[in-house]
Design a protein around this motif. Structure first.
Motif, mmCIF file in Angstrom:
data_model
loop_
_atom_site.group_PDB
_atom_site.id
_atom_site.type_symbol
_atom_site.label_atom_id
_atom_site.label_comp_id
_atom_site.label_asym_id
_atom_site.label_seq_id
_atom_site.Cartn_x
_atom_site.Cartn_y
_atom_site.Cartn_z
ATOM 1 N N VAL A 1 0.786 -1.174 0.096
ATOM 2 C CA VAL A 1 0.075 -0.052 0.082
ATOM 3 C C VAL A 1 0.904 1.193 0.007
ATOM 4 O O VAL A 1 1.910 1.179 0.780
ATOM 5 C CB VAL A 1 -1.028 0.148 1.206
ATOM 6 N N ALA A 2 0.791 2.239 -0.854
ATOM 7 C CA ALA A 2 1.524 3.393 -0.967
ATOM 8 C C ALA A 2 1.125 4.458 0.415
ATOM 9 O O ALA A 2 0.045 4.273 0.907
ATOM 10 C CB ALA A 2 0.873 4.210 -2.013
ATOM 11 N N ARG A 3 2.049 4.939 0.707
ATOM 12 C CA ARG A 3 1.871 6.046 1.694
ATOM 13 C C ARG A 3 1.060 7.146 1.557
ATOM 14 O O ARG A 3 0.783 7.361 0.320
ATOM 15 C CB ARG A 3 3.485 6.528 1.961
ATOM 16 N N ASP B 1 3.181 5.885 -8.550
ATOM 17 C CA ASP B 1 4.910 6.191 -7.931
ATOM 18 C C ASP B 1 5.278 5.021 -7.422
ATOM 19 O O ASP B 1 6.640 4.475 -7.553
ATOM 20 C CB ASP B 1 4.706 7.211 -7.152
ATOM 21 N N LEU B 2 4.422 4.200 -6.466
ATOM 22 C CA LEU B 2 4.662 3.049 -5.754
ATOM 23 C C LEU B 2 5.301 1.947 -6.701
ATOM 24 O O LEU B 2 6.076 1.178 -6.524
ATOM 25 C CB LEU B 2 3.675 2.545 -4.736
ATOM 26 N N LEU B 3 4.396 1.801 -7.891
ATOM 27 C CA LEU B 3 4.696 0.858 -8.601
ATOM 28 C C LEU B 3 6.113 0.898 -9.591
ATOM 29 O O LEU B 3 6.841 -0.130 -9.534
ATOM 30 C CB LEU B 3 3.554 0.671 -9.983
ATOM 31 N N THR B 4 6.510 1.968 -9.906
ATOM 32 C CA THR B 4 7.701 2.520 -10.458
ATOM 33 C C THR B 4 8.687 2.200 -9.339
ATOM 34 O O THR B 4 9.901 1.414 -9.912
ATOM 35 C CB THR B 4 7.779 3.855 -10.723
ATOM 36 N N ALA B 5 8.638 2.406 -8.175
ATOM 37 C CA ALA B 5 9.872 2.191 -7.253
ATOM 38 C C ALA B 5 9.799 0.651 -7.000
ATOM 39 O O ALA B 5 10.863 0.150 -6.802
ATOM 40 C CB ALA B 5 9.110 2.724 -5.755
ATOM 41 N N ARG B 6 8.702 -0.013 -6.856
ATOM 42 C CA ARG B 6 8.613 -1.547 -6.680
ATOM 43 C C ARG B 6 9.292 -2.088 -7.947
ATOM 44 O O ARG B 6 10.176 -3.226 -7.916
ATOM 45 C CB ARG B 6 7.442 -2.218 -6.450
ATOM 46 N N LYS B 7 9.098 -1.961 -9.167
ATOM 47 C CA LYS B 7 9.668 -2.241 -10.413
ATOM 48 C C LYS B 7 11.088 -2.154 -10.267
ATOM 49 O O LYS B 7 11.751 -3.145 -10.740
ATOM 50 C CB LYS B 7 9.069 -1.528 -11.598
ATOM 51 N N LEU C 1 0.186 -7.154 -5.182
ATOM 52 C CA LEU C 1 -0.911 -6.174 -5.455
ATOM 53 C C LEU C 1 -0.660 -4.745 -4.766
ATOM 54 O O LEU C 1 -0.391 -4.481 -3.453
ATOM 55 C CB LEU C 1 -2.073 -6.819 -4.735
ATOM 56 N N ILE C 2 -0.482 -3.817 -5.694
ATOM 57 C CA ILE C 2 -0.049 -2.507 -5.569
ATOM 58 C C ILE C 2 -1.170 -1.449 -5.596
ATOM 59 O O ILE C 2 -1.815 -1.389 -6.430
ATOM 60 C CB ILE C 2 1.023 -2.048 -6.320
ATOM 61 N N GLU C 3 -1.264 -0.748 -4.306
ATOM 62 C CA GLU C 3 -2.597 0.204 -4.453
ATOM 63 C C GLU C 3 -2.248 1.445 -3.645
ATOM 64 O O GLU C 3 -1.323 1.480 -2.695
ATOM 65 C CB GLU C 3 -3.894 -0.536 -3.836
ATOM 66 N N ASP C 4 -3.174 2.393 -3.772
ATOM 67 C CA ASP C 4 -2.873 3.593 -3.084
ATOM 68 C C ASP C 4 -3.751 3.468 -1.759
ATOM 69 O O ASP C 4 -4.277 2.581 -1.675
ATOM 70 C CB ASP C 4 -3.518 4.738 -4.047
ATOM 71 N N LEU D 1 1.595 -6.600 -9.973
ATOM 72 C CA LEU D 1 3.075 -6.546 -10.613
ATOM 73 C C LEU D 1 3.572 -8.137 -10.259
ATOM 74 O O LEU D 1 3.390 -8.697 -9.238
ATOM 75 C CB LEU D 1 3.956 -5.672 -9.448
ATOM 76 N N VAL D 2 3.988 -8.711 -11.472
ATOM 77 C CA VAL D 2 4.489 -9.934 -11.294
ATOM 78 C C VAL D 2 5.980 -9.889 -11.649
ATOM 79 O O VAL D 2 6.544 -9.455 -12.601
ATOM 80 C CB VAL D 2 3.986 -10.831 -12.448
ATOM 81 N N THR D 3 6.864 -10.298 -10.955
ATOM 82 C CA THR D 3 8.370 -10.874 -10.832
ATOM 83 C C THR D 3 8.405 -12.269 -11.294
ATOM 84 O O THR D 3 8.361 -13.194 -10.608
ATOM 85 C CB THR D 3 9.274 -10.370 -9.384
#
Length: 462
Positions: free
Chosen positions: A83-85, A92-98, A118-121, A130-132
Protein backbone atom coordinates in the motif's frame (compact mmCIF):
# COMPACT_ATOMS: atom_id res chain seq x y z
CA UNK A 1 5.73 -32.89 -6.66
CA UNK A 2 7.07 -34.44 -9.88
CA UNK A 3 10.40 -36.32 -9.88
CA UNK A 4 13.52 -34.48 -11.10
CA UNK A 5 14.09 -33.98 -14.81
CA UNK A 6 16.84 -32.21 -16.81
CA UNK A 7 17.01 -28.51 -17.49
CA UNK A 8 16.59 -27.39 -21.07
CA UNK A 9 19.78 -26.37 -22.94
CA UNK A 10 18.62 -22.76 -22.69
CA UNK A 11 18.40 -22.90 -18.92
CA UNK A 12 21.80 -24.58 -18.73
CA UNK A 13 23.18 -21.80 -20.89
CA UNK A 14 21.69 -19.16 -18.59
CA UNK A 15 23.19 -20.85 -15.53
CA UNK A 16 26.54 -21.20 -17.30
CA UNK A 17 26.65 -17.51 -18.22
CA UNK A 18 25.43 -16.48 -14.79
CA UNK A 19 28.22 -18.55 -13.28
CA UNK A 20 30.74 -16.99 -15.68
CA UNK A 21 29.59 -13.41 -15.17
CA UNK A 22 28.45 -13.70 -11.56
CA UNK A 23 25.07 -13.30 -9.85
CA UNK A 24 22.87 -10.44 -10.97
CA UNK A 25 23.98 -10.39 -14.61
CA UNK A 26 20.48 -11.47 -15.66
CA UNK A 27 17.75 -9.11 -14.60
CA UNK A 28 14.31 -10.39 -13.64
CA UNK A 29 11.40 -10.04 -16.05
CA UNK A 30 8.50 -7.87 -14.87
CA UNK A 31 4.82 -7.78 -15.84
CA UNK A 32 2.64 -4.96 -14.55
CA UNK A 33 -1.08 -4.68 -15.26
CA UNK A 34 -3.54 -1.99 -14.18
CA UNK A 35 -6.59 -3.43 -12.46
CA UNK A 36 -10.08 -2.33 -13.41
CA UNK A 37 -12.26 -0.70 -10.72
CA UNK A 38 -14.14 -3.37 -8.83
CA UNK A 39 -11.45 -6.03 -9.19
CA UNK A 40 -11.24 -7.76 -5.83
CA UNK A 41 -8.24 -9.28 -4.13
CA UNK A 42 -10.00 -12.64 -4.40
CA UNK A 43 -10.34 -12.12 -8.14
CA UNK A 44 -6.62 -11.40 -8.49
CA UNK A 45 -5.74 -14.45 -6.39
CA UNK A 46 -8.01 -16.58 -8.56
CA UNK A 47 -6.31 -15.34 -11.73
CA UNK A 48 -2.74 -15.92 -10.60
CA UNK A 49 -3.62 -19.34 -9.17
CA UNK A 50 -5.15 -20.39 -12.51
CA UNK A 51 -2.08 -19.04 -14.32
CA UNK A 52 0.43 -20.84 -12.13
CA UNK A 53 -1.44 -24.14 -12.26
CA UNK A 54 -1.53 -24.01 -16.06
CA UNK A 55 2.08 -22.87 -16.59
CA UNK A 56 4.31 -25.43 -14.92
CA UNK A 57 7.43 -23.35 -15.49
CA UNK A 58 6.17 -21.01 -12.76
CA UNK A 59 6.23 -23.94 -10.30
CA UNK A 60 9.64 -25.31 -11.22
CA UNK A 61 12.75 -25.18 -9.07
CA UNK A 62 16.30 -26.44 -9.12
CA UNK A 63 16.96 -29.62 -7.16
CA UNK A 64 19.17 -28.52 -4.30
CA UNK A 65 22.60 -27.69 -5.65
CA UNK A 66 22.29 -29.93 -8.71
CA UNK A 67 23.17 -27.73 -11.70
CA UNK A 68 21.20 -29.65 -14.32
CA UNK A 69 18.06 -30.95 -12.59
CA UNK A 70 14.72 -29.36 -11.70
CA UNK A 71 11.36 -30.49 -10.44
CA UNK A 72 7.83 -29.10 -10.57
CA UNK A 73 6.09 -28.35 -7.28
CA UNK A 74 2.43 -27.92 -6.40
CA UNK A 75 2.55 -24.64 -4.44
CA UNK A 76 -0.14 -22.07 -5.22
CA UNK A 77 1.06 -18.48 -5.52
CA UNK A 78 1.06 -16.04 -2.62
CA UNK A 79 -0.31 -12.55 -3.30
CA UNK A 80 1.36 -9.80 -1.31
CA UNK A 81 -0.34 -6.41 -0.89
CA UNK A 82 1.79 -3.25 -0.90
CA UNK A 83 0.00 0.00 0.00
CA UNK A 84 1.28 3.43 -0.93
CA UNK A 85 2.00 5.99 1.76
CA UNK A 86 -0.47 8.89 2.16
CA UNK A 87 0.15 11.30 -0.70
CA UNK A 88 1.96 8.70 -2.79
CA UNK A 89 0.16 7.43 -5.87
CA UNK A 90 -0.04 3.76 -6.76
CA UNK A 91 1.77 4.60 -10.00
CA UNK A 92 4.72 6.07 -8.11
CA UNK A 93 4.82 3.05 -5.81
CA UNK A 94 4.69 0.74 -8.84
CA UNK A 95 7.69 2.52 -10.38
CA UNK A 96 9.66 2.13 -7.15
CA UNK A 97 8.72 -1.54 -6.75
CA UNK A 98 9.67 -2.32 -10.36
CA UNK A 99 13.10 -0.79 -9.85
CA UNK A 100 13.56 -2.87 -6.71
CA UNK A 101 12.24 -6.15 -8.12
CA UNK A 102 14.16 -5.96 -11.39
CA UNK A 103 17.41 -6.90 -9.70
CA UNK A 104 16.09 -8.78 -6.68
CA UNK A 105 17.51 -12.24 -6.03
CA UNK A 106 15.33 -15.31 -6.40
CA UNK A 107 15.80 -18.54 -4.48
CA UNK A 108 15.78 -21.03 -7.32
CA UNK A 109 15.60 -24.08 -5.05
CA UNK A 110 12.11 -23.00 -3.89
CA UNK A 111 9.12 -24.01 -6.06
CA UNK A 112 7.16 -21.04 -7.32
CA UNK A 113 9.41 -19.02 -9.59
CA UNK A 114 7.07 -16.01 -9.76
CA UNK A 115 6.28 -13.40 -7.13
CA UNK A 116 3.00 -11.45 -7.16
CA UNK A 117 2.26 -8.05 -5.61
CA UNK A 118 -1.02 -6.16 -5.43
CA UNK A 119 -0.03 -2.49 -5.42
CA UNK A 120 -2.60 0.11 -4.43
CA UNK A 121 -2.93 3.64 -3.12
CA UNK A 122 -4.01 4.33 0.45
CA UNK A 123 -7.64 4.75 -0.62
CA UNK A 124 -7.69 1.58 -2.72
CA UNK A 125 -8.82 3.52 -5.80
CA UNK A 126 -5.83 2.85 -8.07
CA UNK A 127 -4.38 -0.65 -8.18
CA UNK A 128 -1.84 -2.66 -10.16
CA UNK A 129 -0.68 -6.25 -10.29
CA UNK A 130 3.10 -6.62 -10.45
CA UNK A 131 4.61 -10.01 -11.33
CA UNK A 132 8.34 -10.66 -10.93
CA UNK A 133 9.60 -13.58 -13.01
CA UNK A 134 12.99 -15.24 -12.87
CA UNK A 135 14.67 -14.85 -16.26
CA UNK A 136 15.73 -18.51 -16.05
CA UNK A 137 12.13 -19.54 -16.80
CA UNK A 138 10.89 -16.52 -18.74
CA UNK A 139 12.18 -15.29 -22.08
CA UNK A 140 10.64 -12.41 -24.03
CA UNK A 141 8.07 -14.63 -25.76
CA UNK A 142 6.99 -16.15 -22.45
CA UNK A 143 6.52 -12.67 -21.03
CA UNK A 144 4.03 -11.89 -23.81
CA UNK A 145 2.26 -15.24 -23.31
CA UNK A 146 1.87 -14.70 -19.57
CA UNK A 147 0.74 -11.09 -20.01
CA UNK A 148 -2.01 -12.15 -22.41
CA UNK A 149 -3.17 -15.00 -20.17
CA UNK A 150 -3.18 -12.86 -17.04
CA UNK A 151 -5.12 -10.12 -18.82
CA UNK A 152 -7.76 -12.61 -19.96
CA UNK A 153 -8.00 -14.16 -16.50
CA UNK A 154 -8.32 -10.82 -14.74
CA UNK A 155 -11.05 -9.67 -17.11
CA UNK A 156 -13.00 -12.89 -16.64
CA UNK A 157 -12.22 -13.89 -13.05
CA UNK A 158 -13.91 -15.34 -11.17
CA UNK A 159 -17.31 -15.57 -12.85
CA UNK A 160 -16.23 -16.18 -16.43
CA UNK A 161 -14.15 -18.86 -18.04
CA UNK A 162 -11.29 -16.57 -19.12
CA UNK A 163 -8.55 -18.56 -20.84
CA UNK A 164 -8.78 -22.24 -21.56
CA UNK A 165 -7.80 -24.06 -18.39
CA UNK A 166 -6.82 -27.29 -20.13
CA UNK A 167 -3.25 -28.51 -20.10
CA UNK A 168 -0.75 -27.15 -22.60
CA UNK A 169 -0.36 -29.08 -25.88
CA UNK A 170 3.12 -30.07 -24.72
CA UNK A 171 4.04 -30.25 -21.04
CA UNK A 172 6.80 -28.06 -19.68
CA UNK A 173 8.67 -31.17 -18.59
CA UNK A 174 8.55 -32.56 -22.13
CA UNK A 175 9.74 -29.27 -23.59
CA UNK A 176 12.75 -29.28 -21.27
CA UNK A 177 13.54 -32.91 -21.97
CA UNK A 178 13.58 -32.29 -25.72
CA UNK A 179 17.17 -31.20 -25.51
CA UNK A 180 19.71 -32.62 -27.90
CA UNK A 181 18.75 -36.22 -27.17
CA UNK A 182 19.84 -37.70 -30.48
CA UNK A 183 23.60 -38.20 -30.30
CA UNK A 184 23.83 -37.95 -34.10
CA UNK A 185 22.43 -34.42 -33.99
CA UNK A 186 24.76 -33.38 -31.18
CA UNK A 187 27.73 -34.84 -33.04
CA UNK A 188 26.69 -33.10 -36.26
CA UNK A 189 26.40 -29.74 -34.51
CA UNK A 190 29.72 -30.21 -32.74
CA UNK A 191 31.43 -30.97 -36.06
CA UNK A 192 29.91 -27.88 -37.64
CA UNK A 193 30.99 -25.57 -34.82
CA UNK A 194 34.44 -27.16 -34.63
CA UNK A 195 34.99 -26.21 -38.29
CA UNK A 196 33.37 -22.80 -37.99
CA UNK A 197 35.20 -21.75 -34.83
CA UNK A 198 38.57 -23.21 -35.82
CA UNK A 199 40.14 -19.78 -36.56
CA UNK A 200 38.45 -17.98 -33.70
CA UNK A 201 40.51 -15.43 -31.78
CA UNK A 202 39.59 -14.19 -28.30
CA UNK A 203 38.52 -10.58 -27.84
CA UNK A 204 40.64 -8.91 -25.17
CA UNK A 205 41.59 -5.37 -24.34
CA UNK A 206 38.25 -3.95 -25.46
CA UNK A 207 37.25 -2.97 -21.93
CA UNK A 208 40.27 -1.59 -20.01
CA UNK A 209 41.10 -3.42 -16.82
CA UNK A 210 41.72 -1.63 -13.55
CA UNK A 211 44.62 -3.87 -12.59
CA UNK A 212 42.87 -5.12 -9.46
CA UNK A 213 41.47 -8.60 -8.86
CA UNK A 214 38.30 -9.47 -10.75
CA UNK A 215 36.56 -10.49 -7.56
CA UNK A 216 37.54 -7.46 -5.54
CA UNK A 217 35.37 -5.65 -2.99
CA UNK A 218 31.76 -4.91 -3.85
CA UNK A 219 31.51 -1.81 -5.99
CA UNK A 220 34.89 -2.24 -7.71
CA UNK A 221 33.27 -3.80 -10.75
CA UNK A 222 29.84 -2.64 -11.92
CA UNK A 223 27.11 -3.55 -14.37
CA UNK A 224 26.02 -0.36 -16.11
CA UNK A 225 23.81 0.73 -18.99
CA UNK A 226 23.57 3.75 -21.25
CA UNK A 227 20.33 4.13 -23.21
CA UNK A 228 20.02 6.54 -26.12
CA UNK A 229 16.87 7.47 -27.99
CA UNK A 230 16.87 8.83 -31.55
CA UNK A 231 13.39 10.05 -32.41
CA UNK A 232 12.07 9.97 -35.94
CA UNK A 233 12.47 7.55 -38.86
CA UNK A 234 15.96 8.54 -40.02
CA UNK A 235 18.04 5.69 -38.62
CA UNK A 236 15.36 3.14 -39.50
CA UNK A 237 15.34 4.47 -43.06
CA UNK A 238 19.14 4.47 -43.17
CA UNK A 239 19.57 0.85 -42.12
CA UNK A 240 16.78 -0.17 -44.49
CA UNK A 241 18.49 1.59 -47.38
CA UNK A 242 21.83 -0.04 -46.58
CA UNK A 243 20.24 -3.49 -46.37
CA UNK A 244 18.50 -3.10 -49.72
CA UNK A 245 21.59 -1.73 -51.43
CA UNK A 246 23.81 -4.60 -50.27
CA UNK A 247 21.30 -7.46 -50.18
CA UNK A 248 21.87 -8.20 -46.51
CA UNK A 249 19.82 -8.38 -43.34
CA UNK A 250 19.89 -5.69 -40.67
CA UNK A 251 21.48 -8.08 -38.19
CA UNK A 252 24.25 -9.03 -40.62
CA UNK A 253 25.02 -5.39 -41.39
CA UNK A 254 25.16 -4.44 -37.70
CA UNK A 255 27.22 -7.54 -36.83
CA UNK A 256 29.77 -6.80 -39.53
CA UNK A 257 30.02 -3.16 -38.47
CA UNK A 258 30.37 -4.16 -34.79
CA UNK A 259 33.19 -6.54 -35.71
CA UNK A 260 34.85 -3.80 -37.78
CA UNK A 261 34.59 -1.37 -34.87
CA UNK A 262 36.18 -3.91 -32.51
CA UNK A 263 38.94 -4.58 -35.05
CA UNK A 264 39.55 -0.83 -35.31
CA UNK A 265 40.00 -0.73 -31.52
CA UNK A 266 42.76 -3.33 -31.68
CA UNK A 267 40.57 -6.42 -31.66
CA UNK A 268 41.05 -9.60 -33.69
CA UNK A 269 40.10 -10.09 -37.33
CA UNK A 270 38.19 -13.33 -36.69
CA UNK A 271 35.93 -13.01 -33.69
CA UNK A 272 32.65 -14.25 -32.27
CA UNK A 273 29.76 -12.07 -31.28
CA UNK A 274 27.01 -13.76 -29.31
CA UNK A 275 23.33 -13.36 -30.03
CA UNK A 276 20.10 -14.97 -28.78
CA UNK A 277 18.50 -17.75 -30.79
CA UNK A 278 15.04 -19.13 -30.10
CA UNK A 279 14.34 -22.85 -30.07
CA UNK A 280 10.54 -22.54 -30.09
CA UNK A 281 9.98 -24.57 -33.23
CA UNK A 282 7.60 -27.33 -32.19
CA UNK A 283 3.85 -26.88 -31.64
CA UNK A 284 3.21 -26.12 -28.01
CA UNK A 285 6.16 -23.83 -27.53
CA UNK A 286 4.14 -20.82 -28.66
CA UNK A 287 1.81 -20.97 -25.62
CA UNK A 288 4.28 -22.21 -23.01
CA UNK A 289 6.06 -20.09 -20.46
CA UNK A 290 9.72 -20.91 -20.09
CA UNK A 291 13.15 -19.92 -21.29
CA UNK A 292 13.65 -21.35 -24.76
CA UNK A 293 16.28 -18.93 -26.06
CA UNK A 294 20.02 -19.10 -25.58
CA UNK A 295 23.18 -17.45 -26.86
CA UNK A 296 25.03 -18.79 -29.87
CA UNK A 297 28.16 -17.52 -31.65
CA UNK A 298 28.13 -15.46 -34.83
CA UNK A 299 31.55 -15.66 -36.46
CA UNK A 300 32.71 -12.46 -38.16
CA UNK A 301 35.92 -12.32 -40.20
CA UNK A 302 37.28 -8.89 -41.06
CA UNK A 303 39.25 -8.74 -44.30
CA UNK A 304 40.31 -5.10 -44.68
CA UNK A 305 40.41 -5.40 -48.49
CA UNK A 306 36.98 -7.01 -48.80
CA UNK A 307 34.12 -4.97 -50.27
CA UNK A 308 31.37 -3.94 -47.90
CA UNK A 309 28.77 -5.96 -49.81
CA UNK A 310 30.90 -9.10 -49.65
CA UNK A 311 31.57 -8.53 -45.94
CA UNK A 312 27.88 -8.12 -45.13
CA UNK A 313 26.93 -11.17 -47.18
CA UNK A 314 29.68 -13.28 -45.64
CA UNK A 315 28.41 -12.54 -42.13
CA UNK A 316 24.84 -13.15 -43.29
CA UNK A 317 25.84 -16.53 -44.71
CA UNK A 318 27.52 -17.49 -41.45
CA UNK A 319 24.47 -16.41 -39.47
CA UNK A 320 21.93 -18.23 -41.65
CA UNK A 321 24.00 -21.42 -41.68
CA UNK A 322 24.38 -21.29 -37.92
CA UNK A 323 20.60 -21.20 -37.49
CA UNK A 324 20.54 -24.83 -38.65
CA UNK A 325 22.94 -25.75 -35.83
CA UNK A 326 21.49 -23.86 -32.88
CA UNK A 327 20.33 -26.59 -30.51
CA UNK A 328 23.65 -26.67 -28.65
CA UNK A 329 24.11 -23.74 -26.29
CA UNK A 330 27.22 -21.75 -25.46
CA UNK A 331 27.63 -23.92 -22.36
CA UNK A 332 27.71 -27.06 -24.53
CA UNK A 333 30.00 -25.54 -27.15
CA UNK A 334 32.50 -24.08 -24.68
CA UNK A 335 33.16 -27.62 -23.47
CA UNK A 336 33.05 -29.34 -26.86
CA UNK A 337 34.97 -26.86 -29.06
CA UNK A 338 38.41 -25.93 -27.69
CA UNK A 339 38.81 -22.61 -29.58
CA UNK A 340 35.56 -21.33 -28.10
CA UNK A 341 36.50 -22.50 -24.64
CA UNK A 342 39.84 -20.70 -25.02
CA UNK A 343 37.99 -17.56 -26.13
CA UNK A 344 35.77 -17.60 -23.03
CA UNK A 345 37.32 -19.39 -20.10
CA UNK A 346 40.49 -17.56 -19.17
CA UNK A 347 41.43 -14.17 -17.76
CA UNK A 348 41.36 -11.02 -19.86
CA UNK A 349 38.40 -12.02 -22.05
CA UNK A 350 35.77 -9.61 -23.38
CA UNK A 351 32.41 -11.29 -24.13
CA UNK A 352 30.38 -9.24 -26.61
CA UNK A 353 26.65 -9.75 -27.25
CA UNK A 354 24.67 -8.17 -30.09
CA UNK A 355 20.89 -7.79 -30.31
CA UNK A 356 19.24 -6.18 -33.35
CA UNK A 357 15.53 -5.48 -33.73
CA UNK A 358 14.17 -4.25 -37.05
CA UNK A 359 10.54 -3.81 -38.04
CA UNK A 360 9.42 -6.17 -40.80
CA UNK A 361 8.57 -3.29 -43.12
CA UNK A 362 11.65 -1.89 -44.81
CA UNK A 363 12.06 1.86 -44.83
CA UNK A 364 10.46 3.47 -47.86
CA UNK A 365 13.59 5.28 -48.97
CA UNK A 366 16.97 6.64 -47.95
CA UNK A 367 17.30 8.51 -44.71
CA UNK A 368 16.06 12.04 -44.64
CA UNK A 369 18.33 14.67 -43.18
CA UNK A 370 17.53 15.27 -39.55
CA UNK A 371 19.29 15.57 -36.25
CA UNK A 372 18.64 11.86 -35.75
CA UNK A 373 21.10 10.74 -38.44
CA UNK A 374 24.60 11.52 -39.61
CA UNK A 375 25.15 14.19 -42.24
CA UNK A 376 27.21 13.83 -45.39
CA UNK A 377 30.47 14.11 -43.44
CA UNK A 378 29.64 11.00 -41.43
CA UNK A 379 29.53 12.73 -38.08
CA UNK A 380 27.91 10.98 -35.14
CA UNK A 381 24.13 10.97 -34.87
CA UNK A 382 22.88 13.17 -32.07
CA UNK A 383 20.56 11.39 -29.62
CA UNK A 384 17.40 13.08 -28.41
CA UNK A 385 17.79 11.46 -24.99
CA UNK A 386 20.65 9.85 -23.11
CA UNK A 387 20.15 7.97 -19.84
CA UNK A 388 23.07 6.33 -17.98
CA UNK A 389 22.28 3.89 -15.16
CA UNK A 390 24.22 1.72 -12.75
CA UNK A 391 22.49 -1.65 -12.44
CA UNK A 392 24.51 -3.18 -9.62
CA UNK A 393 27.78 -4.95 -8.80
CA UNK A 394 29.51 -7.18 -11.33
CA UNK A 395 31.22 -10.24 -9.85
CA UNK A 396 32.61 -12.49 -12.60
CA UNK A 397 34.24 -15.82 -11.95
CA UNK A 398 37.29 -14.79 -13.99
CA UNK A 399 38.90 -11.52 -15.04
CA UNK A 400 36.48 -10.83 -17.86
CA UNK A 401 33.97 -8.28 -19.04
CA UNK A 402 30.60 -8.57 -20.73
CA UNK A 403 29.43 -5.96 -23.25
CA UNK A 404 25.98 -5.98 -24.82
CA UNK A 405 24.82 -3.73 -27.66
CA UNK A 406 21.09 -3.59 -28.41
CA UNK A 407 19.82 -1.73 -31.48
CA UNK A 408 16.06 -1.40 -31.96
CA UNK A 409 15.07 0.27 -35.24
CA UNK A 410 11.44 1.34 -35.74
CA UNK A 411 9.86 3.94 -38.05
CA UNK A 412 9.07 6.11 -35.04
CA UNK A 413 12.37 5.99 -33.16
CA UNK A 414 15.61 4.08 -32.71
CA UNK A 415 16.75 2.95 -29.28
CA UNK A 416 20.36 1.99 -28.59
CA UNK A 417 21.26 0.35 -25.29
CA UNK A 418 24.84 -0.41 -24.37
CA UNK A 419 25.54 -2.52 -21.29
CA UNK A 420 28.87 -3.32 -19.72
CA UNK A 421 29.92 -5.42 -16.77
CA UNK A 422 33.43 -4.46 -15.71
CA UNK A 423 35.28 -1.44 -14.33
CA UNK A 424 33.32 1.71 -13.57
CA UNK A 425 34.35 3.31 -16.88
CA UNK A 426 33.28 0.24 -18.87
CA UNK A 427 29.81 1.58 -19.78
CA UNK A 428 31.44 4.61 -21.41
CA UNK A 429 33.58 2.29 -23.54
CA UNK A 430 30.52 0.24 -24.52
CA UNK A 431 28.64 3.44 -25.37
CA UNK A 432 31.56 4.54 -27.54
CA UNK A 433 31.51 1.19 -29.34
CA UNK A 434 27.79 1.61 -30.10
CA UNK A 435 28.52 5.13 -31.36
CA UNK A 436 31.22 3.73 -33.65
CA UNK A 437 28.76 1.23 -35.10
CA UNK A 438 26.24 3.98 -35.89
CA UNK A 439 28.98 6.15 -37.39
CA UNK A 440 30.05 3.27 -39.62
CA UNK A 441 26.44 2.70 -40.61
CA UNK A 442 26.14 6.34 -41.62
CA UNK A 443 29.40 6.08 -43.56
CA UNK A 444 28.36 3.05 -45.60
CA UNK A 445 26.42 5.12 -48.13
CA UNK A 446 29.46 7.35 -48.70
CA UNK A 447 31.64 4.25 -49.21
CA UNK A 448 29.11 2.02 -50.93
CA UNK A 449 31.66 0.65 -53.40
CA UNK A 450 34.61 0.76 -51.03
CA UNK A 451 36.34 -1.72 -48.77
CA UNK A 452 36.04 -2.41 -45.06
CA UNK A 453 39.35 -0.63 -44.42
CA UNK A 454 38.28 2.42 -46.45
CA UNK A 455 35.04 2.71 -44.47
CA UNK A 456 36.80 2.43 -41.12
CA UNK A 457 39.63 4.82 -42.01
CA UNK A 458 37.29 7.47 -43.39
CA UNK A 459 34.77 7.25 -40.56
CA UNK A 460 36.44 6.48 -37.25
CA UNK A 461 39.21 8.53 -35.62
CA UNK A 462 42.63 6.96 -35.33
Amino acid sequence: MLPPFPLSPEQRSMLFLEGLFGPGIFRNTLISLPLRPGTTRAGVQYAITRLQRRQEALRSALVGRAPYLQRIGTADPRLRTVVARPGESAGDLLTARKASCLGSAQVRETPGRAEYELIEDSAGLERFLLVTLDHLVCDGHAERVLTAELTALLEGAPGQRGIDSSQLPVSYRELCEQRVEASARAERETRYWSRTLDRLEPISGLIPRTGGPATGPAGELLLGQVQKLYRGPALHALVGAVCRAHGATAFSVLAALTAAAIWHRGGPRTLALFTPVSTRQRPGFDVAAGCFVHDRPVVCHIDPDQSLSDCFKSVMGQNLAALRFSALSVADLACAVPPLGAALLHDGIDYVQLHVGMAAEAAAGPAATSRSTADATGRMPVPDEREPRTLGPFRPALDLSVTTLRFEFTPGATTVRSFCGGPADGPAVAEGLADDVLALLAGVERNAEGTVAALVESTLPR
